[in-house]
Design an enzyme around this catalytic site. Structure first.
Site, short mmCIF file in Angstrom:
data_model
loop_
_atom_site.label_atom_id
_atom_site.label_comp_id
_atom_site.label_asym_id
_atom_site.label_seq_id
_atom_site.Cartn_x
_atom_site.Cartn_y
_atom_site.Cartn_z
CG ASP A 58 43.12 -22.35 5.24
OD1 ASP A 58 41.92 -22.26 5.45
OD2 ASP A 58 43.57 -21.47 4.62
CE1 TYR A 63 45.98 -17.18 1.35
CE2 TYR A 63 45.74 -19.68 1.65
CZ TYR A 63 45.72 -18.42 1.99
OH TYR A 63 45.18 -18.01 3.60
CE LYS A 88 41.55 -18.56 4.16
NZ LYS A 88 42.45 -19.77 3.59
CG HIS A 121 40.93 -14.46 1.80
ND1 HIS A 121 41.80 -14.92 0.81
CD2 HIS A 121 41.47 -14.36 2.94
CE1 HIS A 121 43.05 -15.04 1.57
NE2 HIS A 121 42.83 -14.90 2.61
#
Length: 300
Positions: A58, A63, A88, A121
């Site tokens: 994931d 990120y 996401k 997200h």
């Protein structure tokens, strides 16, 4: 024994187990979260996780490690179809055009022909997470882009994250493809049962991030005692709790020893202890994570 995701093992392992999404796609019951793992370190983290047996990784645009995840997939040596990769759509993407571009960006950044699961997200941009603005139209536009990419085969499944009931109802009122997952904060002492029940009634799988409360469960003496009773670690207890609620936990770590421990889940929490854990006093302080909106803070 060889499971769908290609791992041979003589013992019962969580890696062999899957949930079926509402479109029939199988998703491994345990995933590796990669939040806070930088773009360089995540390459080895993914490689190590796959060697241990993980098949579900994931990540997210936010990120800033999608490129490293892509390199980790290559470094793992496994065929692409043996892995389940989630990313996401950035929370700030609230227009159709931006969403279309962002989907293509993730495919290119990771070097993939398709993504197994892509989710919105957050229903609101992070800097406006606590605002009264709902962003209903923006979420419908982002969803339309996900639907089109799904129908084109670029995404095998689509879903949302951090969506409350009203946010989900907004999508459900106009969608041509129902969300397949809702990824939310859920752990011992903070389990949003009403939202979980609503999702499950709609056939939406709930994924649980921070199943160890961003590490804060480690400090809880009641949880420690229960973990000792079962002869397991606190993270194992937290992850198993989520699984027994029908959730898909996503513990994050770059440490191979922790990855291995997190997946050793061949025990059952009895009904009395589950009831106790469901009704524990809520953790209010998430330590270093407390500045983030989903943990109660406000980004500046």
């Amino acid at each position: 024994m060889t499971g769908k995701y290609g791992r041979k093992n003589n013992t019962k392992m969580i890696f062999e187990e899957t949930y079926a999404l509402n479109n029939g796609l199988e998703i491994p019951k345990l995933g590796l979260g990669t939040w806070f793992i930088d773009n360089v370190s995540v390459v080895q983290a993914v490689k190590e996780a796959v060697e241990l047996g993980y098949r579900h990784i994931d990540t997210a645009q936010a990120y800033q490690n999608e490129e490293g995840v892509g390199k980790g997939i290559v470094a793992s040596g496994l065929k692409r179809e043996a892995l389940f990769i989630t990313t996401k759509l950035a929370a700030e993407v609230k227009s159709y055009e931006e969403a279309v571009a962002s989907i293509e960006q993730s495919l290119g950044t990771m070097g993939l022909d398709y993504i197994d699961l892509m989710i919105i997200h957050s229903p609101k941009p992070w800097m406006e997470f606590h605002s009264e603005e709902r962003f209903d139209e923006g979420n419908r536009q982002a969803w339309k882009a996900l639907e089109e990419a799904y129908k084109a085969g670029k995404l095998k499944a689509i879903g949302v994250s951090n969506f409350q009931k009203a946010d989900l109802e907004n999508i459900l009122s106009s969608c041509t493809v129902k969300p397949m997952v809702n990824q939310i904060l859920a752990h011992i002492s903070n389990t949003p049962f009403e939202l979980i029940n609503f999702c499950q009634e709609q056939g939406i799988l709930v994924e649980a991030y921070s199943p160890v409360a961003h590490g804060e469960l480690m400090k809880n003496t009641d949880v420690q005692k229960l973990a000792e009773k079962y002869g397991v670690s606190v993270p194992q207890l937290g992850i198993k709790y989520c699984l027994q609620l029908g959730l898909l936990p996503l513990p994050k770590t770059a440490n191979p020893a922790h990855m291995k421990n997190n997946a050793e889940l061949d025990f059952t929490i009895d009904a009395e202890d589950m009831a106790f854990l469901k009704n524990m006093e809520q953790i209010e302080d998430y330590g270093e994570a407390s500045i983030f909106p989903v943990y109660g803070g406000k980004l500046k």
